[in-house]
Motif scaffolding. Sequence first.
Motif, PDB file in Angstrom:
ATOM      1  N   ALA A   9     -42.569 -64.483 -33.193  1.00 41.36           N
ATOM      2  CA  ALA A   9     -42.712 -64.023 -34.543  1.00 41.36           C
ATOM      3  C   ALA A   9     -42.752 -62.323 -35.287  1.00 41.36           C
ATOM      4  CB  ALA A   9     -44.695 -63.158 -34.102  1.00 41.36           C
ATOM      5  N   ALA A  10     -42.538 -62.241 -35.961  1.00 37.03           N
ATOM      6  CA  ALA A  10     -41.582 -61.466 -36.656  1.00 37.03           C
ATOM      7  C   ALA A  10     -42.266 -59.285 -36.966  1.00 37.03           C
ATOM      8  CB  ALA A  10     -41.842 -61.605 -38.034  1.00 37.03           C
ATOM      9  N   VAL A  11     -43.676 -59.826 -36.270  1.00 37.39           N
ATOM     10  CA  VAL A  11     -44.132 -58.663 -35.971  1.00 37.39           C
ATOM     11  C   VAL A  11     -44.691 -58.694 -34.266  1.00 37.39           C
ATOM     12  CG1 VAL A  11     -46.178 -57.067 -36.162  1.00 37.39           C
ATOM     13  CG2 VAL A  11     -44.873 -58.266 -38.176  1.00 37.39           C
ATOM     14  N   ALA A  12     -44.593 -57.871 -33.824  1.00 41.41           N
ATOM     15  CA  ALA A  12     -45.254 -57.581 -32.502  1.00 41.41           C
ATOM     16  C   ALA A  12     -46.124 -57.182 -32.228  1.00 41.41           C
ATOM     17  CB  ALA A  12     -44.165 -57.186 -31.790  1.00 41.41           C
ATOM     18  N   PRO A  13     -47.334 -57.343 -31.603  1.00 40.67           N
ATOM     19  CA  PRO A  13     -48.927 -56.801 -31.449  1.00 40.67           C
ATOM     20  C   PRO A  13     -48.938 -55.282 -31.775  1.00 40.67           C
ATOM     21  CG  PRO A  13     -48.092 -58.242 -29.707  1.00 40.67           C
ATOM     22  CD  PRO A  13     -47.193 -57.674 -30.528  1.00 40.67           C
ATOM     23  N   SER A  14     -48.046 -54.470 -31.314  1.00 39.73           N
ATOM     24  CA  SER A  14     -48.048 -53.915 -31.549  1.00 39.73           C
ATOM     25  C   SER A  14     -47.592 -53.435 -33.546  1.00 39.73           C
ATOM     26  CB  SER A  14     -46.686 -52.665 -30.966  1.00 39.73           C
ATOM     27  OG  SER A  14     -45.429 -53.101 -31.087  1.00 39.73           O
ATOM     28  N   GLY A  15     -47.465 -53.885 -34.010  1.00 41.07           N
ATOM     29  CA  GLY A  15     -47.319 -53.913 -35.746  1.00 41.07           C
ATOM     30  C   GLY A  15     -46.454 -53.386 -35.744  1.00 41.07           C
ATOM     31  N   LEU A  16     -45.269 -53.586 -35.007  1.00 42.65           N
ATOM     32  CA  LEU A  16     -43.798 -53.054 -35.759  1.00 42.65           C
ATOM     33  C   LEU A  16     -43.323 -54.575 -35.483  1.00 42.65           C
ATOM     34  CD1 LEU A  16     -43.470 -49.499 -32.728  1.00 42.65           C
ATOM     35  CD2 LEU A  16     -43.839 -49.640 -34.871  1.00 42.65           C
ATOM     36  N   PRO A  17     -41.560 -54.288 -35.899  1.00 40.68           N
ATOM     37  CA  PRO A  17     -41.281 -55.495 -35.840  1.00 40.68           C
ATOM     38  C   PRO A  17     -40.544 -56.057 -34.253  1.00 40.68           C
ATOM     39  CG  PRO A  17     -39.928 -54.214 -37.586  1.00 40.68           C
ATOM     40  CD  PRO A  17     -41.166 -52.982 -36.483  1.00 40.68           C
ATOM     41  N   ALA A  18     -40.829 -57.701 -34.005  1.00 46.55           N
ATOM     42  CA  ALA A  18     -40.606 -58.114 -32.796  1.00 46.55           C
ATOM     43  C   ALA A  18     -39.070 -56.954 -32.607  1.00 46.55           C
ATOM     44  CB  ALA A  18     -40.792 -59.267 -32.703  1.00 46.55           C
ATOM     45  N   PRO A  19     -38.487 -57.236 -31.199  1.00 44.79           N
ATOM     46  CA  PRO A  19     -37.384 -57.084 -31.080  1.00 44.79           C
ATOM     47  C   PRO A  19     -36.231 -58.389 -31.480  1.00 44.79           C
ATOM     48  CG  PRO A  19     -38.630 -56.373 -29.557  1.00 44.79           C
ATOM     49  CD  PRO A  19     -39.329 -57.446 -30.223  1.00 44.79           C
ATOM     50  N   GLU A  20     -36.278 -59.415 -31.246  1.00 44.92           N
ATOM     51  CA  GLU A  20     -35.131 -59.993 -31.561  1.00 44.92           C
ATOM     52  C   GLU A  20     -35.695 -59.952 -33.116  1.00 44.92           C
ATOM     53  OE1 GLU A  20     -38.477 -61.015 -29.830  1.00 44.92           O
ATOM     54  OE2 GLU A  20     -38.131 -61.252 -28.533  1.00 44.92           O
ATOM     55  N   TRP A  21     -36.489 -60.155 -33.985  1.00 48.09           N
ATOM     56  CA  TRP A  21     -36.257 -59.754 -35.418  1.00 48.09           C
ATOM     57  C   TRP A  21     -35.421 -58.967 -35.626  1.00 48.09           C
ATOM     58  CZ3 TRP A  21     -37.028 -63.227 -39.499  1.00 48.09           C
ATOM     59  CH2 TRP A  21     -37.883 -64.759 -38.615  1.00 48.09           C
ATOM     60  N   ARG A  22     -35.796 -57.523 -35.393  1.00 44.04           N
ATOM     61  CA  ARG A  22     -35.404 -56.197 -35.234  1.00 44.04           C
ATOM     62  C   ARG A  22     -33.974 -56.476 -35.099  1.00 44.04           C
ATOM     63  NH1 ARG A  22     -35.762 -52.649 -38.277  1.00 44.04           N
ATOM     64  NH2 ARG A  22     -33.820 -51.239 -38.457  1.00 44.04           N
ATOM     65  N   GLU A  23     -32.874 -57.249 -34.497  1.00 43.83           N
ATOM     66  CA  GLU A  23     -31.383 -57.332 -34.072  1.00 43.83           C
ATOM     67  C   GLU A  23     -31.537 -58.659 -34.726  1.00 43.83           C
ATOM     68  OE1 GLU A  23     -31.511 -58.504 -29.375  1.00 43.83           O
ATOM     69  OE2 GLU A  23     -32.979 -57.363 -28.743  1.00 43.83           O
ATOM     70  N   ALA A  24     -31.545 -58.764 -34.986  1.00 43.47           N
ATOM     71  CA  ALA A  24     -31.480 -60.473 -35.958  1.00 43.47           C
ATOM     72  C   ALA A  24     -31.194 -59.483 -37.427  1.00 43.47           C
ATOM     73  CB  ALA A  24     -31.846 -60.848 -36.361  1.00 43.47           C
ATOM     74  N   PHE A  25     -31.790 -58.519 -37.722  1.00 37.50           N
ATOM     75  CA  PHE A  25     -31.800 -58.117 -39.571  1.00 37.50           C
ATOM     76  C   PHE A  25     -30.646 -56.419 -38.941  1.00 37.50           C
ATOM     77  CE2 PHE A  25     -32.883 -53.384 -41.598  1.00 37.50           C
ATOM     78  CZ  PHE A  25     -33.194 -54.101 -42.643  1.00 37.50           C
ATOM     79  N   ASP A  26     -30.478 -56.239 -38.227  1.00 38.76           N
ATOM     80  CA  ASP A  26     -29.672 -54.886 -37.380  1.00 38.76           C
ATOM     81  C   ASP A  26     -27.967 -55.364 -37.579  1.00 38.76           C
ATOM     82  OD1 ASP A  26     -31.639 -53.015 -37.303  1.00 38.76           O
ATOM     83  OD2 ASP A  26     -31.281 -53.070 -34.808  1.00 38.76           O
ATOM     84  N   GLY A  27     -28.115 -56.688 -37.175  1.00 39.10           N
ATOM     85  CA  GLY A  27     -26.801 -57.547 -36.936  1.00 39.10           C
ATOM     86  C   GLY A  27     -26.971 -57.977 -38.209  1.00 39.10           C
TER      87      GLY A  27
END
Length: 92
Positions: A9-27
């Motif tokens: 999921a692009a968004v984690a249950p916390s409402g923040l971006p999921a770590p996998e998506w965040r890493e991909a975006f940062d890259g």
Amino acid sequence: RQLPGAGYAAVAPSGLPAPEWREAFDGVQRDYNEAVASVDARVAERLAALRAELEAYEKYDLPPSYPPSDVDSAADGDAGEPEMVETDPECG
């Protein structure tokens, strides 16, 4: 750059971006910033070269050379009356 596959999921249950998506975006963001920096460096190099050429041109003593004209318009100094040229004998 590879995005997280199906099941992430692009968004984690916390409402923040999921770590996998965040890493991909940062890259992707890093790649983009590197590309922009590379383009900026090449543009700066080209501008410096063009400025150097312009400076050399402005210091040049002689005017730019042009190919000789087929008609020497400055020779007479007097244009005189235009010559009438008949182009269609039936219209005259």
